[in-house]
Design an enzyme around this catalytic site. Structure first.
Site, short mmCIF file in Angstrom:
data_model
loop_
_atom_site.label_atom_id
_atom_site.label_comp_id
_atom_site.label_asym_id
_atom_site.label_seq_id
_atom_site.Cartn_x
_atom_site.Cartn_y
_atom_site.Cartn_z
CB ALA A 185 -15.64 -33.39 25.99
CE1 TYR A 186 -14.99 -25.60 29.83
CE2 TYR A 186 -17.37 -25.11 29.05
CZ TYR A 186 -16.01 -24.86 29.95
OH TYR A 186 -16.05 -23.50 30.76
CB ALA A 187 -21.37 -29.07 27.18
CE LYS A 190 -16.81 -25.99 33.39
NZ LYS A 190 -15.98 -25.36 34.74
#
Length: 281
Positions: A185-187, A190
């Site tokens: 999710a973070y990647a 970003k």
């Protein structure tokens, strides 16, 4: 504003020998961000705090923004003690009104906005994407992507209305440049920031507003330490994969952001600059 130091002149007289020619004096270059008004979102700790301190040392009038006002106060007092100019204001990237208020506060305090560093972000527990609750995905989206979108929109408007031209830098991640099985999710958010950065650079370049992003590698921030606690050995494993064989200090990442915001990168826009010690080489 032109911050390039004037090169010292040298004599061109052919009769002047090497032993009698006047000595060339080294000139100290102007501060990287001299007299610029800089907004740093996510300035309470980590890369953002390092950036706020660095920008002030480089001559900027800095407005620090984040949710944690006690952290902002500490960093602001550090800057002032060192002779810099700084104020702080609350800002929650998940709240559009709060983001716009922070940008407006910079203009109220200093009369304009020249540059902005959108560094605020939230992490997510590591693990495969099928184990990430939808609520976590929504939270990461609201802060890391939607928040950056809202910040950029407000910053572009403020730069256009006050300074006329300027620069914005977004914090991405080296994890956005390839698949990331632990932080899907973070990647993903970003990577979307990378696309947003590139689109904004094309859109606002004709107005003289440059937009770039930095993609830090392993950096010793609270978020990185939290990941290492949740997945023991993460920092050591990443360092082993990094040609420089170490993690970055937050100020090393801030240095890249400062350069991208400065006039010395005046022909750089739409780039996602890896600051990763060669991790993704």
């Amino acid at each position: 504003m032109n911050t390039t130091a004037t090169a010292p002149t040298t004599s061109t007289t052919s009769t002047t020998s090497a032993t009698t020619a006047p000595l060339r004096r080294e000139q100290k270059p102007a501060d990287l961000l001299a007299d610029k008004v800089a907004l740093v979102i996510g300035a309470g700790r980590g890369i953002g705090a390092a950036a706020a301190r660095l920008f002030a040392r480089e001559g900027a009038h800095v407005l620090l923004a984040s949710r944690a006002q006690h952290e902002l106060k500490t960093v602001t007092e550090d800057i002032r003690t060192a002779g810099g100019i700084a104020e702080y204001t609350p800002c929650d990237l998940a709240d559009g009104d709060s983001v716009h208020a922070a940008v407006e506060r910079a203009v109220e305090l200093y009369g304009r906005l020249d540059v902005a560093f959108n560094n605020g972000a939230t992490g997510a527990p590591p693990g495969p994407l099928d184990q990430v609750p939808v609520a976590e995905l929504d939270r990461v989206y609201a802060v890391n992507l939607k928040g950056t979108w809202q910040a950029m929109a407000a910053e572009v408007a403020a730069i256009r209305a006050t300074s006329g031209s300027g620069a914005i830098v977004n914090t991405s991640s080296v994890g956005s440049l390839m698949g990331n099985p632990e932080l899907a999710a973070y990647a993903a958010m970003k990577r979307a920031v990378n696309s947003l950065t590139e689109s904004a650079a094309i859109t606002y370049g004709p107005e003289g507003i440059r937009v770039n992003a930095i993609a830090p590698g392993t950096t010793l921030t609270e978020m990185m330490y939290d990941w290492d606690v949740a997945s023991p050995g993460t920092i050591e494993r990443l360092n082993a994969q990094t040609p420089l064989r170490r993690a970055a200090d937050p100020v090393e990442i801030a240095e890249a952001a400062a350069w991208l915001l400065s006039d010395r990168s005046s022909y750089v826009t739409g780039t996602v600059l890896r600051v990763d010690g060669g991790l993704r080489s």
